[in-house]
Design a protein around this motif. Structure first.
Motif, short mmCIF file in Angstrom:
data_model
loop_
_atom_site.label_atom_id
_atom_site.label_comp_id
_atom_site.label_asym_id
_atom_site.label_seq_id
_atom_site.Cartn_x
_atom_site.Cartn_y
_atom_site.Cartn_z
N UNK A 134 0.82 -1.20 0.00
CA UNK A 134 0.00 0.00 0.00
C UNK A 134 0.86 1.26 0.00
N UNK A 185 1.36 4.11 -2.94
CA UNK A 185 1.12 5.52 -2.61
C UNK A 185 2.34 6.36 -3.02
N UNK A 190 6.57 13.22 -1.72
CA UNK A 190 5.90 13.33 -0.42
C UNK A 190 6.08 12.09 0.46
N UNK A 248 8.08 11.72 4.09
CA UNK A 248 7.39 11.26 5.30
C UNK A 248 8.10 10.05 5.88
N UNK A 265 11.33 10.86 7.75
CA UNK A 265 11.08 11.37 9.11
C UNK A 265 10.72 10.23 10.07
N UNK A 266 9.91 9.30 9.61
CA UNK A 266 9.52 8.18 10.48
C UNK A 266 10.72 7.29 10.80
N UNK A 315 13.08 9.12 13.18
CA UNK A 315 12.49 9.24 14.52
C UNK A 315 12.61 7.92 15.28
N UNK A 318 -5.26 3.91 2.51
CA UNK A 318 -5.05 4.04 3.95
C UNK A 318 -4.26 2.85 4.47
N UNK A 319 -3.98 2.86 5.74
CA UNK A 319 -3.28 1.74 6.35
C UNK A 319 -4.27 0.76 6.97
N UNK A 374 -2.98 -2.61 7.40
CA UNK A 374 -2.05 -2.73 8.53
C UNK A 374 -2.84 -2.99 9.81
N UNK A 394 7.69 6.98 19.03
CA UNK A 394 7.32 7.98 18.02
C UNK A 394 6.90 9.28 18.69
N UNK A 434 2.67 15.28 8.38
CA UNK A 434 3.22 14.03 7.84
C UNK A 434 2.10 12.99 7.85
N UNK A 435 1.54 12.76 6.65
CA UNK A 435 0.36 11.90 6.55
C UNK A 435 0.65 10.48 6.99
N UNK A 436 1.87 10.01 6.72
CA UNK A 436 2.25 8.65 7.14
C UNK A 436 2.21 8.53 8.66
N UNK A 437 2.74 9.56 9.35
CA UNK A 437 2.72 9.53 10.82
C UNK A 437 1.28 9.58 11.34
N UNK A 492 -1.41 8.51 9.80
CA UNK A 492 -2.04 7.21 9.53
C UNK A 492 -1.52 6.12 10.47
N UNK A 493 -0.20 6.12 10.71
CA UNK A 493 0.37 5.12 11.63
C UNK A 493 -0.18 5.33 13.04
N UNK A 546 -2.09 2.46 14.90
CA UNK A 546 -1.58 1.91 16.15
C UNK A 546 -2.60 2.11 17.28
#
Lengths: 228, 228
Positions: free
Chosen positions: A77, A81, A91, A95, A98-99, A102, B70-71, B74, B103, B157-160, B162-163, B167
């Protein structure tokens, strides 16, 4: 579609109720149909959905098993994306960087606490291999992946290991089209050696700085934008 | 199965080549069959796989669209893993708590930098609502989720985001069977107020400590093991 979702849910319940774990065989199709009260075609469709999520694994000629429950679906997924948004200032890659940074920096304490001579030898060997391959103008993608996974392995947190692998894979696929310069490759190799040195010295600050330096080349490249 | 995988890959290529984005309509089934050179039944099956990954979304009576990417997959996979290992010392939940805390603490700098009066008002309001609901013996699950998402939102940060949502959702589902005491509920509510106070004071250390305190009750409960 509701029907398909319902059959998939019943198969999941069957796995839970029968206390099956990853790699355990599922019953034959006929038995599974009887157990969940659904037709062969419904069960087959549900199996396909569950396969996409790695909840079920079909081994051809052998049968159907409980899957490894990996984060393969996350990779699928996220990669897609990333490819979709390639025109959108990288993008997903921004992202992701950064993850990754971190998580690696945030786990400095536990990583240092779990560090030992065995791991030191393995990480140093990988960093040396990277330097040699880079000097010959070869890619060191395998060594790089192994390095970041090995860093996390001693933590014994399977979710972190799987996320690290998933993020690394997506990073490699999405960053594939990024140009690299000999300078940025050298910088990347040096950062891996600096990470090993910081771990060896038990120095949290140096470790944090080395991780920062590791992502510096890709951050710079991302700031330049996709046109360059 | 290879065939199915191949058709799914071709549909993904079609989406990329036609520069479609999330929410954009896919062509009719007949057009899609022609475009990817596959039969109706193969395309239907591939669409189901892609739906499980949220790469495609079927809106009944309307048609087929590019999914939200989306995730969701996951969440599905992690939740199931959590349920499967329920007997295994709450393994997934322990792992999840470490990832969430890493995180949130690791992003202290950017979170503090992006903090403003508007966010302060919203977070304080949510923490107050949690306290009120807890005092009445009510659950504050909605407010809790919103709080942790709002913390991350200013980072863009869209990934953060979504995660964090993924989570949180898995945490809520897997932790559902955990007993809570009035004491641990009070501690959780207080920790949210302490996070707001630390942000308001611009104090990174206090923020890190408040996040630590936030996860302390669940960590203690996990250490006791599933028998208690």
């Amino acid at each position: 579609m509701l029907r398909q979702h319902e059959v998939a849910e019943r198969i999941k319940q069957y796995i839970l109720q029968n206390r099956l774990g990853p790699g355990d065989p599922l019953p034959t199709e006929a038995e599974l149909c009887a157990a969940v009260g659904a037709s062969r075609s419904s069960v087959r469709e549900a199996i396909k959905t569950l396969t996409a999520l790695d909840i079920v694994e079909v081994r051809h000629g052998h049968g159907t098993y409980v899957g490894r429950l990996s984060l393969a679906a996350l990779v699928e997924s996220l990669t897609f994306r990333g490819l979709l948004s390639r025109s959108d200032d990288f993008r997903v890659l921004s992202e992701l960087v950064q993850v990754r940074q971190t998580i690696e920096q945030g786990l400095a304490g536990p990583i240092l606490a779990a560090f030992d001579d065995g791991l030191h030898g393995e990480l140093l060997d990988l960093a040396d291999q990277m330097a040699e391959r880079a000097a010959r103008g070869e890619s060191f993608i395998e060594q790089d992946r192994e390095f970041h996974l090995l860093l996390m392995e001693p933590l014994g947190n399977e979710l972190i290991t799987q996320l690290t692998a998933a993020f690394w894979d997506v990073h490699a696929i999405v960053a594939h089209t990024l140009d690299t310069t000999p300078e940025s490759v050298r910088e990347t190799v040096e950062a891996h050696h600096a990470i090993v040195a910081a771990l060896s010295a038990g120095d949290v600050t140096a470790f944090t700085q080395a991780v920062e330096a590791h992502y510096a080349p890709v951050r710079r490249r991302l700031q330049e934008g996709p046109g360059h």
